[in-house]
Write a protein that holds these residues in place. Structure first.
Motif, PDB file in Angstrom:
ATOM      1  N   TRP A 128       0.784  -1.230   0.000  1.00 47.28           N
ATOM      2  CA  TRP A 128       0.000   0.000   0.000  1.00 47.28           C
ATOM      3  C   TRP A 128       0.822   1.290   0.000  1.00 47.28           C
ATOM      4  CZ3 TRP A 128      -0.183   4.002   3.444  1.00 47.28           C
ATOM      5  CH2 TRP A 128       0.295   3.793   4.735  1.00 47.28           C
ATOM      6  N   PRO A 129       1.992   1.388   0.656  1.00 45.20           N
ATOM      7  CA  PRO A 129       2.679   2.691   0.638  1.00 45.20           C
ATOM      8  C   PRO A 129       3.051   3.185  -0.753  1.00 45.20           C
ATOM      9  CG  PRO A 129       3.501   1.336   2.440  1.00 45.20           C
ATOM     10  CD  PRO A 129       2.665   0.449   1.587  1.00 45.20           C
ATOM     11  N   MET A 132      -0.239   3.859  -2.724  1.00 45.80           N
ATOM     12  CA  MET A 132      -0.941   5.050  -2.254  1.00 45.80           C
ATOM     13  C   MET A 132      -0.242   6.326  -2.698  1.00 45.80           C
ATOM     14  SD  MET A 132      -3.435   6.438  -0.586  1.00 45.80           S
ATOM     15  CE  MET A 132      -4.181   5.269   0.566  1.00 45.80           C
ATOM     16  N   LEU A 133       1.077   6.334  -2.673  1.00 42.71           N
ATOM     17  CA  LEU A 133       1.809   7.526  -3.101  1.00 42.71           C
ATOM     18  C   LEU A 133       1.557   7.812  -4.578  1.00 42.71           C
ATOM     19  CD1 LEU A 133       3.775   9.777  -2.408  1.00 42.71           C
ATOM     20  CD2 LEU A 133       5.663   8.207  -2.924  1.00 42.71           C
ATOM     21  N   SER A 167       1.516   7.576   3.096  1.00 40.46           N
ATOM     22  CA  SER A 167       2.199   6.546   2.310  1.00 40.46           C
ATOM     23  C   SER A 167       3.702   6.584   2.554  1.00 40.46           C
ATOM     24  CB  SER A 167       1.894   6.744   0.827  1.00 40.46           C
ATOM     25  OG  SER A 167       2.437   7.965   0.347  1.00 40.46           O
ATOM     26  N   GLY A 171       5.722   3.514   4.319  1.00 36.04           N
ATOM     27  CA  GLY A 171       6.905   2.890   3.739  1.00 36.04           C
ATOM     28  C   GLY A 171       8.079   2.907   4.700  1.00 36.04           C
TER      29      GLY A 171
END
Length: 472
Positions: A128-129, A132-133, A167, A171
């Protein structure tokens, strides 16, 4: 409408009063249909998403576990983004079809977390990080091109910025957690105590065995000055309570009684028989008092290191944490708050949380503080404080067994000092020592003041071995 003649011909010129507004933000014209106010739709959609997220987080059909509650929050936000896409298409001439992308992204992630919990959580932490970014950057471009409402932009830009920061923090947390797992493997053994495993590490040799109990929110490495020093004289065991350090989270409420029971099971299954000298710092003092009350034949000595005072002994053990609606609701709030550790916030705090310890211990404490599990277990520990203080009051008489009460000389009021003196009266063979200039945390984290704690423990061990009275 006006008439004019051009080369003998009469023409009709129609003046449209709205043409001069072309190019302006059409959202300034409220009303139904294609000229609906997009700004209000943006605001309403975001608000509904937030409300839905909060309601789903406390919904009884959502498990009161951090991954599930996080997933429920994502599902709530999904509703908000979906409404923005649908309503803008239906009621305005500025359709925001891009909003379907964050709705789909959060919806899929939320459902996976609610349905599968921790197993899928480990995978999503890596996915997801960066996703999402990338999504946040794409959303920013779409808003800039397709949304002409200043109000709508002012509302969406901060939200997108938060998603981008989240995000980046996510990370940072994922990479840091992976590095910590490699750098700090389990130093002891993991032992099942009934549904979850606790970390236990014993060093040194001799009897009685010293068992150390850290304070609220702390893990075994916080005793980095004390445990090695005690191990030079006798066997000493440190462990991590549920959800802390290398130990797994527990599904049951962790009040003092449960902690004492789990500790006893841990020692038995770890083949560490008594007799024990138990030493607890701060909240850990409550837990060793409860342990001594429950297993009086196995505890031969006690050290209370600036211990939190138990409740009045008049009515000990009357509080019950229970499992009713209030307790369940607080557990969900705890799970929701602990989600902040997913964004790397705990990792930032961990850089300054363990100053003064030996380097290795300091790094291990910082790594533990950074996890959602530690944050949640710490919050839950304070939620159980009332029960724990009352359960500790069950120890009313320690007979003539050696007891040392160690009190920090700085940072406390008269009431704290009075409670420390009251604790010293639990045994007829007790000593109350005040460490001048030391603060509450110095007694374990400062090398010089931690030496006073080590000496108190060794004095109790010597008293047990020689069956002699303590010397102040």
């Amino acid at each position: 409408m006006r008439r004019r003649t051009v080369h003998g011909m009469e023409s009709i010129v129609t003046t449209d009063p709205t043409r001069k507004d072309m190019g302006r933000d059409r959202s300034s014209h409220p009303g139904p249909g294609p000229r609906g106010h997009i700004g209000w739709i943006v605001a309403g959609s975001l608000a509904i998403g937030l409300v839905a997220a909060l309601l789903l987080a406390v919904a009884p059909f959502i498990p009161a576990e951090e991954p599930a509650v996080t997933g429920a929050v994502l599902c709530g936000f999904t509703l908000g983004w979906a409404m923005l896409a649908v309503l803008s298409i239906r009621f305005t001439d500025q359709p925001q079809r891009w909003a379907a992308a964050p709705a789909l992204f959060m919806g899929v992630g939320g459902l996976l977390l609610v349905g599968f919990g921790s197993p899928v959580d480990q995978v999503l932490n890596w996915v997801w990080p960066p996703a999402m970014l990338a999504l946040a950057i794409w959303m920013l471009v779409r808003v800039h091109r397709q949304l002409h409402s200043r109000i709508g932009r002012w509302l969406l830009y901060p939200v997108i910025a938060v998603l981008a920061l989240a995000s980046i923090g996510g990370g940072y947390q994922t990479l840091g957690a992976a590095a910590d797992a490699k750098a700090y493997p389990v130093p002891g053994q993991l032992i099942d105590v009934g549904g979850h495993r606790l970390h236990l590490r014993c060093t040194g040799a001799g009897t009685p065995t010293v068992v150390l109990e850290p304070g609220a929110g702390e893990m075994s490495s916080i005793l980095g000055w004390i445990a090695p020093a005690v191990a030079r004289d006798t066997r000493v065991c440190v462990y991590d309570r549920a959800g802390r350090g290398w130990s797994e989270p527990a599904s049951t409420a962790q009040d003092g009684a449960q902690i004492a029971t789990d500790l006893h099971t841990l020692l038995q299954r770890g083949h560490v028989p008594g007799p024990y000298v138990v030493a607890g710092h701060s909240f850990g003092g409550l837990y060793v008092l409860t342990f001594a009350a429950r297993y009086p034949d196995e505890v031969v000595g006690l050290v209370l290191v600036d211990s939190t005072a138990p409740a009045s002994a008049a009515n000990p053990g009357t509080h019950s944490s229970g499992d009713g609606g209030s307790s369940n609701g607080m557990s969900r709030v705890s799970a929701l708050v602990s989600t902040a550790a997913r964004l790397g916030l705990g990792r930032l705090y961990g850089q300054v949380a363990a100053g003064g310890l030996p380097p290795r211990s300091q790094d291990e404490v910082a790594a533990s503080v950074a996890t959602p599990s530690t944050l949640r277990s710490t919050i839950d520990e304070y939620l159980q404080a009332a029960a724990s203080t009352e359960q500790a009051a069950a120890l009313r008489d320690f007979a003539d067994k050696p007891l040392i009460v160690l009190t920090a000389g700085s940072g406390h009021d008269a009431a704290w000092a009075a409670n420390q003196s009251r604790l010293a009266r639990l045994s007829t063979n007790s000593v109350h020592r005040v460490v001048d200039g030391a603060t509450h945390e110095d007694l374990i984290s400062n090398e010089e003041d931690a030496a006073a704690t080590t000496q108190a423990i060794l004095d109790v061990v010597a008293s047990v071995r020689g069956n002699v009275a303590l010397v102040g």
